[in-house]
Design an enzyme around this catalytic site. Structure first.
Site, PDB file in Angstrom:
ATOM      1  N   CYS A  73     -10.573  -6.858   1.989  1.00  0.00           N
ATOM      2  CA  CYS A  73     -10.347  -5.229   2.733  1.00  0.00           C
ATOM      3  C   CYS A  73     -12.159  -5.408   2.775  1.00  0.00           C
ATOM      4  O   CYS A  73     -12.910  -4.736   3.419  1.00  0.00           O
ATOM      5  CB  CYS A  73      -9.742  -4.610   1.780  1.00  0.00           C
ATOM      6  N   SER A 128       0.778  -1.179   0.135  1.00  0.00           N
ATOM      7  CA  SER A 128      -0.016  -0.444   0.007  1.00  0.00           C
ATOM      8  C   SER A 128       0.480   0.973  -0.039  1.00  0.00           C
ATOM      9  O   SER A 128       0.430   2.733  -0.808  1.00  0.00           O
ATOM     10  CB  SER A 128      -0.559  -0.376   1.076  1.00  0.00           C
TER      11      SER A 128
END
Ligand SMILES: *Cc1c(COP(=O)(O)O)cnc(C)c1O
Length: 389
Positions: free
Chosen positions: A325, A72
């Site tokens: 997620c 990320s």
């Protein structure tokens, strides 16, 4: 009870031989790599070696690799960095509509700051059309960012074609290759990739260790400022054991890639065929051939993905619904929606992602247990009446 791990797209088990290589960097070589003594030199040597291992795994030079805290972070660094670096040249960024949230949500932030983002559509298999990239590029385009392989449905994108297009049009090309590293061959030079994101915990390395390939000559600014670590591109005392683990894990994964991929592909196909034979009203999501060797993703009509996961977990099987997620939220997967599935079908998806350790017996066990689970859930579903609505 047997416990079977089929969630390798979310994270993988750390390999014991990787841990072995990391341990001395916690206990013996704990020096700060920036200091000037023998403790520091050992730590520095560990980082240097990892940089070489990482570079050679993707066909880059060691000085083109920087270490970050995660995949990320690498994605953020590219998008935010190129936006800041190139804003005089243009404000247009091209991504696909099936990117990981690390790219999608960062682009949403950039839109708030005045950047224009094109979200390219995908075909029914989740694949971007290279031609669409070509037609979306304008003289304001500063970056194209298309993932190498999708984390939910395993579809592999036409990266070489997109790379050639971007190079010919003189536009920077980044790819989030978190799912692809160690699964499919990557060569940043041959594929004309300018920046590439990696994350150790997706290839049997430790969590909290990411890397970014940045082609020589691209002056990506630092997101974290402070010390001069990572050629001033990422301040902060290095996560030495994590970096050493990343280097070791990427070397092992790439070295064994062909053998492992072949094994996984055959187990994957056995699982896919087995599900199709045993369970009616299912639809394989993702590409039939351009697909990660370990990815299985099905829409199972008339049942909720979450209910399947709970029942599988009771039977010792760890799987996922869409991405890690989105599970936990009730939103349907943005990837399945982009592929044209309706909301109802996009809710009932089951992702099983195989890893190096997955065995034939484990696949047999899943095929033994899953049909019963689906039957029971369907028998409780008001939508399902003997296979018909
Ligand atoms: C897991 C993943 C990420 C995020 O990596 P982290 O190291 O967990 O931050 C980014 N992109 C893709 C495609 C992923 O699968």
């Amino acid at each position: 009870m047997k416990r079977i791990y089929l969630d390798n797209a979310a994270t993988t088990a750390l390999k014991p031989e990787v841990l072995e290589k990391m341990l001395p960097y916690f206990t013996e070589y704990y020096g700060n790599p920036s200091s000037l003594h023998s403790f520091a030199r050992e730590a520095k040597k560990g980082i240097d070696k990892a940089r070489e291992q990482t570079a050679s795994a993707v066909g880059a030079l060691p000085e083109e690799i920087i270490f970050t805290g995660s995949g990320s972070e690498s994605d953020n660094m590219v998008l935010r960095g190129i936006a800041a670096l190139k804003k005089q040249n243009g404000n247009h960024i091209i991504i696909s509509s099936v990117e990981h949230h690390a790219v999608l949500h960062t682009c949403e932030e950039l839109e708030k700051a005045g950047f224009k983002v094109t979200y390219l559509p995908v075909d029914e298999y989740g694949r971007v059309f290279a031609d669409d990239v070509a037609s979306a590029i304008t003289d304001k385009t500063i970056l194209v960012s298309i993932m190498f392989a999708n984390n939910e449905v395993g579809t592999i994108m036409p990266i070489s074609e997109i790379g050639s297009i971007c190079r010919a049009r003189n536009v920077l090309f980044h790819t989030d290759a978190v799912q692809a590293v160690g699964q499919v061959p990557i060569d940043v030079k041959k594929m004309n990739i300018d920046m590439l994101t990696m994350s150790a915990h997706k290839f049997h390395g430790p969590k909290g260790a990411g890397a970014l390939y940045i082609k020589k000559g691209i002056r990506l600014p630092a997101m974290i400022t402070g010390g001069a670590q990572e050629r001033k591109k990422r301040a902060g005392t290095e996560n030495v054991p994590g970096i050493v683990g990343l280097g070791e894990a990427i070397e092992i994964s790439v070295k064994n890639m062909e053998t492992n991929a072949k094994r996984m592909r055959s187990l994957r196909d056995k699982l896919i065929m087995g599900i199709r034979e045993r369970i009616p009203d299912v639809k394989l999501n993702g590409h039939p051939s351009e697909r990660l060797p370990g990815n299985v993703n099905f829409s199972i009509r008339y049942v909720e993905g979450e209910s399947i996961l709970l029942m599988l977990d009771l039977n010792g099987i760890a799987a996922s619904s869409g991405s890690a997620c989105t599970s936990g939220s009730l939103d349907p997967s943005h990837v399945l929606l982009a592929m044209g599935l309706d909301h109802e079908t996009a809710h009932g998806s089951l992702r099983m992602t195989l890893g190096d350790e997955t065995t034939d017996e484990e696949i047999d066990y899943v095929l033994e247990v899953l049909p019963g689970i689906i039957n029971r859930l369907r028998s409780m579903s008001p939508l399902y009446v003997g296979g018909r609505i």
